[in-house]
Design a protein around this motif. Sequence first.
Motif, mmCIF file in Angstrom:
data_model
loop_
_atom_site.group_PDB
_atom_site.id
_atom_site.type_symbol
_atom_site.label_atom_id
_atom_site.label_comp_id
_atom_site.label_asym_id
_atom_site.label_seq_id
_atom_site.Cartn_x
_atom_site.Cartn_y
_atom_site.Cartn_z
ATOM 1 N N ALA A 1 -79.024 35.006 1.184
ATOM 2 C CA ALA A 1 -80.246 35.333 1.925
ATOM 3 C C ALA A 1 -80.894 34.043 2.407
ATOM 4 O O ALA A 1 -80.627 32.954 1.879
ATOM 5 N N GLY A 2 -81.739 34.166 3.404
ATOM 6 C CA GLY A 2 -82.461 33.007 3.901
ATOM 7 C C GLY A 2 -83.490 32.543 2.888
ATOM 8 O O GLY A 2 -84.094 33.334 2.167
ATOM 9 N N ASP A 3 -83.663 31.247 2.839
ATOM 10 C CA ASP A 3 -84.689 30.657 1.976
ATOM 11 C C ASP A 3 -85.589 29.851 2.906
ATOM 12 O O ASP A 3 -86.381 30.430 3.630
ATOM 13 N N ALA B 280 -75.003 33.094 9.824
ATOM 14 C CA ALA B 280 -75.419 32.354 11.023
ATOM 15 C C ALA B 280 -76.827 31.824 10.772
ATOM 16 O O ALA B 280 -77.820 32.368 11.278
ATOM 17 N N PRO B 281 -76.952 30.757 9.975
ATOM 18 C CA PRO B 281 -78.286 30.243 9.653
ATOM 19 C C PRO B 281 -78.937 29.550 10.851
ATOM 20 O O PRO B 281 -78.252 28.993 11.708
ATOM 21 N N THR C 163 -82.528 25.709 3.309
ATOM 22 C CA THR C 163 -81.552 26.181 2.321
ATOM 23 C C THR C 163 -81.345 27.687 2.441
ATOM 24 O O THR C 163 -82.215 28.411 2.907
ATOM 25 N N LEU C 164 -80.178 28.111 2.002
ATOM 26 C CA LEU C 164 -79.846 29.524 1.848
ATOM 27 C C LEU C 164 -79.727 29.792 0.352
ATOM 28 O O LEU C 164 -79.111 29.005 -0.373
ATOM 29 N N VAL D 134 -77.176 26.658 -0.634
ATOM 30 C CA VAL D 134 -76.431 26.058 0.468
ATOM 31 C C VAL D 134 -77.441 25.321 1.338
ATOM 32 O O VAL D 134 -78.437 25.902 1.774
ATOM 33 N N LEU D 135 -77.187 24.041 1.570
ATOM 34 C CA LEU D 135 -78.068 23.219 2.400
ATOM 35 C C LEU D 135 -77.640 23.335 3.867
ATOM 36 O O LEU D 135 -76.464 23.148 4.173
ATOM 37 N N VAL D 136 -78.597 23.630 4.729
ATOM 38 C CA VAL D 136 -78.348 23.706 6.177
ATOM 39 C C VAL D 136 -79.053 22.512 6.810
ATOM 40 O O VAL D 136 -80.262 22.360 6.660
#
Length: 157
Positions: free
Chosen positions: A94-96, A119-120, A130-131, A152-154
């Motif tokens: 999920a989106g953070d 697809a962030p 982050t996710l 997960v770092l974007v």
Amino acid sequence: MRSLAATQRRRFAELRRDDRAIEGLPVRLVIALVVGVASLSVMLNMVSGVEGLAVSELDVRPAPEVTTPGEQELALTVVDPDGRPVAGATVVVAGDTARLDGVATGRTGANGTATVTVAPTLGPNREQGTLSVSIKPPAGGQYVDRRGNTRVLVVAE
């Protein structure tokens, strides 16, 4: 010859004045406490060895751990505390602080890995986000997911 009642009153008066039992009482309590704690420790050690009562905390190992905005696949491996893969778990991405349209879910296979497509996107003036990844353990009660998992770092290109 004294009566029984008079003899009992005299003994009771002597016992009331005798404080020797009070001196030995704390030592006996300490000994009983030490023996009780040692026995409890042995019993708990025996119980913790029973596999059916223990639960293991799960974690996730995302690949890649650092990604860029846009559509891509993430391989998420669910592992137990010993690093062994766990099959049958459901992972939810999920989106953070980075955004996702909805959530992405997948189920781990025999190798403990689930592949999800995400697809962030990053918000305006954001260089990174982050996710979050959560795990629904497989049925059976042997695993739990109470602590936070690896995110997960974007990063903007």
